[in-house]
Design a protein around this motif. Sequence first.
Motif, PDB file in Angstrom:
ATOM      1  N   LEU A  44       0.820  -1.214   0.000  1.00 43.31           N
ATOM      2  CA  LEU A  44       0.000   0.000   0.000  1.00 43.31           C
ATOM      3  C   LEU A  44       0.853   1.264   0.000  1.00 43.31           C
ATOM      4  CD1 LEU A  44      -3.034  -0.893   2.301  1.00 43.31           C
ATOM      5  CD2 LEU A  44      -2.853  -0.949  -0.194  1.00 43.31           C
ATOM      6  N   THR A  45       2.073   1.170   0.519  1.00 42.46           N
ATOM      7  CA  THR A  45       2.990   2.305   0.421  1.00 42.46           C
ATOM      8  C   THR A  45       3.412   2.507  -1.035  1.00 42.46           C
ATOM      9  OG1 THR A  45       3.832   2.131   2.684  1.00 42.46           O
ATOM     10  CG2 THR A  45       5.281   3.164   1.083  1.00 42.46           C
ATOM     11  N   VAL A  46       3.665   1.405  -1.740  1.00 39.31           N
ATOM     12  CA  VAL A  46       3.985   1.499  -3.171  1.00 39.31           C
ATOM     13  C   VAL A  46       2.787   2.078  -3.931  1.00 39.31           C
ATOM     14  CG1 VAL A  46       4.530   0.163  -5.244  1.00 39.31           C
ATOM     15  CG2 VAL A  46       5.669  -0.379  -3.082  1.00 39.31           C
ATOM     16  N   TRP A  47       1.571   1.652  -3.546  1.00 39.88           N
ATOM     17  CA  TRP A  47       0.367   2.199  -4.182  1.00 39.88           C
ATOM     18  C   TRP A  47       0.281   3.714  -3.965  1.00 39.88           C
ATOM     19  CZ3 TRP A  47      -3.461   0.585  -7.411  1.00 39.88           C
ATOM     20  CH2 TRP A  47      -4.586   1.419  -7.519  1.00 39.88           C
ATOM     21  N   ALA A  48       0.543   4.153  -2.738  1.00 39.09           N
ATOM     22  CA  ALA A  48       0.498   5.586  -2.437  1.00 39.09           C
ATOM     23  C   ALA A  48       1.565   6.345  -3.218  1.00 39.09           C
ATOM     24  CB  ALA A  48       0.685   5.815  -0.937  1.00 39.09           C
ATOM     25  N   GLU A  49       2.746   5.774  -3.337  1.00 38.27           N
ATOM     26  CA  GLU A  49       3.862   6.431  -4.019  1.00 38.27           C
ATOM     27  C   GLU A  49       3.633   6.536  -5.519  1.00 38.27           C
ATOM     28  OE1 GLU A  49       8.182   7.639  -4.357  1.00 38.27           O
ATOM     29  OE2 GLU A  49       6.684   7.745  -2.781  1.00 38.27           O
ATOM     30  N   GLU A  83      14.339  11.704 -11.425  1.00 39.95           N
ATOM     31  CA  GLU A  83      13.799  10.349 -11.561  1.00 39.95           C
ATOM     32  C   GLU A  83      12.421  10.233 -10.917  1.00 39.95           C
ATOM     33  OE1 GLU A  83      17.752   7.527 -11.765  1.00 39.95           O
ATOM     34  OE2 GLU A  83      17.121   8.236  -9.795  1.00 39.95           O
ATOM     35  N   LYS A  84      12.260  10.825  -9.740  1.00 39.06           N
ATOM     36  CA  LYS A  84      10.977  10.748  -9.042  1.00 39.06           C
ATOM     37  C   LYS A  84       9.907  11.551  -9.773  1.00 39.06           C
ATOM     38  CE  LYS A  84      12.970   9.860  -4.488  1.00 39.06           C
ATOM     39  NZ  LYS A  84      13.247  10.371  -3.124  1.00 39.06           N
ATOM     40  N   SER A  85      10.282  12.683 -10.321  1.00 37.88           N
ATOM     41  CA  SER A  85       9.324  13.497 -11.076  1.00 37.88           C
ATOM     42  C   SER A  85       8.846  12.737 -12.306  1.00 37.88           C
ATOM     43  CB  SER A  85       9.961  14.828 -11.494  1.00 37.88           C
ATOM     44  OG  SER A  85      10.337  15.584 -10.362  1.00 37.88           O
ATOM     45  N   ARG A  86       9.793  12.150 -13.048  1.00 41.47           N
ATOM     46  CA  ARG A  86       9.452  11.394 -14.256  1.00 41.47           C
ATOM     47  C   ARG A  86       8.476  10.260 -13.916  1.00 41.47           C
ATOM     48  NH1 ARG A  86      10.520  11.477 -19.979  1.00 41.47           N
ATOM     49  NH2 ARG A  86      10.329   9.342 -20.721  1.00 41.47           N
ATOM     50  N   LYS A  87       8.754   9.555 -12.832  1.00 40.32           N
ATOM     51  CA  LYS A  87       7.921   8.417 -12.435  1.00 40.32           C
ATOM     52  C   LYS A  87       6.521   8.879 -12.038  1.00 40.32           C
ATOM     53  CE  LYS A  87       8.157   4.221  -9.643  1.00 40.32           C
ATOM     54  NZ  LYS A  87       8.930   3.459  -8.633  1.00 40.32           N
ATOM     55  N   TYR A  88       6.430   9.985 -11.309  1.00 40.48           N
ATOM     56  CA  TYR A  88       5.118  10.471 -10.871  1.00 40.48           C
ATOM     57  C   TYR A  88       4.275  10.935 -12.055  1.00 40.48           C
ATOM     58  CZ  TYR A  88       1.470  12.803  -8.248  1.00 40.48           C
ATOM     59  OH  TYR A  88       0.237  13.181  -7.749  1.00 40.48           O
ATOM     60  N   PHE A  89       4.904  11.621 -13.009  1.00 32.19           N
ATOM     61  CA  PHE A  89       4.160  12.157 -14.159  1.00 32.19           C
ATOM     62  C   PHE A  89       3.727  11.066 -15.143  1.00 32.19           C
ATOM     63  CE2 PHE A  89       6.743  16.296 -13.585  1.00 32.19           C
ATOM     64  CZ  PHE A  89       5.808  16.760 -12.662  1.00 32.19           C
ATOM     65  N   ALA A  90       4.338   9.873 -15.049  1.00 31.39           N
ATOM     66  CA  ALA A  90       4.081   8.815 -16.028  1.00 31.39           C
ATOM     67  C   ALA A  90       2.602   8.457 -16.133  1.00 31.39           C
ATOM     68  CB  ALA A  90       4.900   7.575 -15.688  1.00 31.39           C
ATOM     69  N   THR A  91       1.877   8.483 -15.017  1.00 33.85           N
ATOM     70  CA  THR A  91       0.449   8.142 -15.037  1.00 33.85           C
ATOM     71  C   THR A  91      -0.422   9.331 -14.653  1.00 33.85           C
ATOM     72  OG1 THR A  91       0.655   7.273 -12.787  1.00 33.85           O
ATOM     73  CG2 THR A  91       0.812   5.683 -14.584  1.00 33.85           C
ATOM     74  N   LEU A  92       0.093  10.535 -14.851  1.00 31.61           N
ATOM     75  CA  LEU A  92      -0.678  11.738 -14.570  1.00 31.61           C
ATOM     76  C   LEU A  92      -1.234  12.285 -15.881  1.00 31.61           C
ATOM     77  CD1 LEU A  92      -1.258  13.454 -11.981  1.00 31.61           C
ATOM     78  CD2 LEU A  92       0.553  14.994 -12.761  1.00 31.61           C
ATOM     79  N   PRO A  93      -2.545  12.554 -15.966  1.00 32.92           N
ATOM     80  CA  PRO A  93      -3.109  13.108 -17.211  1.00 32.92           C
ATOM     81  C   PRO A  93      -2.326  14.335 -17.662  1.00 32.92           C
ATOM     82  CG  PRO A  93      -4.857  12.535 -15.678  1.00 32.92           C
ATOM     83  CD  PRO A  93      -3.562  12.355 -14.919  1.00 32.92           C
ATOM     84  N   THR A 120      -3.427   3.317 -15.747  1.00 33.03           N
ATOM     85  CA  THR A 120      -3.037   4.360 -16.706  1.00 33.03           C
ATOM     86  C   THR A 120      -3.305   5.750 -16.149  1.00 33.03           C
ATOM     87  OG1 THR A 120      -5.210   4.288 -17.784  1.00 33.03           O
ATOM     88  CG2 THR A 120      -3.479   2.844 -18.666  1.00 33.03           C
ATOM     89  N   MET A 121      -4.011   5.815 -15.031  1.00 34.70           N
ATOM     90  CA  MET A 121      -4.297   7.079 -14.353  1.00 34.70           C
ATOM     91  C   MET A 121      -3.976   6.916 -12.869  1.00 34.70           C
ATOM     92  SD  MET A 121      -8.054   7.625 -16.073  1.00 34.70           S
ATOM     93  CE  MET A 121      -8.424   8.997 -14.957  1.00 34.70           C
TER      94      MET A 121
END
Length: 571
Positions: free
Chosen positions: A299-304, A377-387, A466-467
Amino acid sequence: METTVKRSHPKGLWYLFGTEMWERFGYYLMLGIFSLYMLDGWNNGGMGFDPAKKSDIYGTYLGLVYLTPFIGGLLADRVLGYRKSIIMGGLMMATGYFLLSIHSITTFYIALFCIILGNGFFKPNISTLVGNLYSGDDMKDKKDAGYNIFYMGINVGAFICNFVAAYMRINYGWGHAFAAAGVGMLIGVVVFLIGTKHIKHVDVIKPVQEGDMSTGKILGLTVLPMFIFGIIGYMIPGNFLGSDTNDAFIIGCIPVIGFFIYLAFKAEAKESRAIKALLAVFTCVILFFAIFHQNGDALTVWAEDHTDRNMPTAVSNVADKLGMAQVVVNNDIVSADQATFDKTIEEMRAKEAAMPAVSKEEIVAKGKYSSEIGQLEKSRKYFATLPGDQVPAKGTDLKLYSTELYQSINPFWVVALTPLVVGVFSWLRRRKKEPSTPTKIFIGLLITALSALVMVGAVFATNDLTMKASSWWLIASYGVITIGELCLSPMGLSLVSKLSPPRITALMMGGFFLAISVGNKLSGMLSSLWEEMPQKENFFFLNFGLVLAAAIVLLLMLKWLNSVMKENNVA
């Protein structure tokens, strides 16, 4: 001299409440960032482990940290007494947290060893002291409420700690966050020492009865075989439970489980029935903890990765000023195609490796450059599934709720809902309709199963990941499982205190923590399936099915369990 007001809760409860609050502050602060720390890159100050190794270590740590209470409970019952064991355990755990603040593979494992051993001396014995405070005839009917109050203390600490963890990690790094956990544990020890005069009258070592095993024999029949079985499990070619450590842990538990079964059949008839009832409940609650403690892993991975953590402007302005907002940035590197991004990061890593780090200024400069790479790296990962319409314009950023803060949702619900749950059971008690303790545990299992279904809805809300899912899915899931937790976890502690033969209460409390231990190890094993399951809803359907099965088994045993409760004049 008893320090209570008639029919009120003992004064000692409030000191145990404070001690446990600060101990859990440190414990859950560490646990809330543990998976994130292991996944973060070595150059960013983390361990740089892959997801499979992270889940393996997480499950093994959580399993062992609740396995050692068997030893700590036995030694407190027979040799050390409860107060001395609690102080020893608290100091060991503080040492472990401070060692975690040192960025080193060697101190990482030594630190985990100290925490695991310290928890063994601390955890079962403070819970036993709570039960001992309610040993008088005029207090027995308030024991469940006393454990609920004590349990709320646990969660006050667990709620506060994640805000401290987020602040320390964002502003100073992982090491300072772990050091804060050590400070919290030391405060807990001080609170316990101040309140010892209200507790010492119930710190009584029960005499060993004729025919009871000696302490040395018990350790020789359990701990020694546990290590031998564990080594055998680790050395078996291949593995049948996913990893060598999984094999070692589960096989290593067999002698301890066998000892409790032997204890149940060796005791005289009435005690035998009570111990068998406890072991039956322990077996069922294993699956509760296998699901519940995924909060620090899956669930921590889900939140991240899959939760929309964007802060509203009004909140982000305040959080930013307080240094508690996690920032993701957009620039030409972050928004580049994958091949360009990977090449750029590789070049930056090479440059970082070549940077000198001799003088203080050079070390600081290298650390800042490493943090910049981690930020990209963290920004790229967060934006990957952001509309796309939610990704900020180049040159700007988003301020996010820190992932650690999601670990505070569960304790928040505990603190908020405990008065309600205690009030409902008190209302039923006044009408002589209060469910028995085993029935409360059954209700807890059933409600826990429903919490997994909430997360199935969360997966569907992401349209196959995907979102991003709304934070409300996690808030709702934690809210449901918290109701189940309040019906089960403190009731389990209360049940052990009620049914255990007095001279082995802490030992049986260690048995309850052994069940938690196995459940915790299973939580890591289940979480490791997260990466392997392409359809993530099936992961939560699996959780639902496992807990529901445990609830059904307990339901079938309720009549027998309630009869054992009546036989022992407890409800």
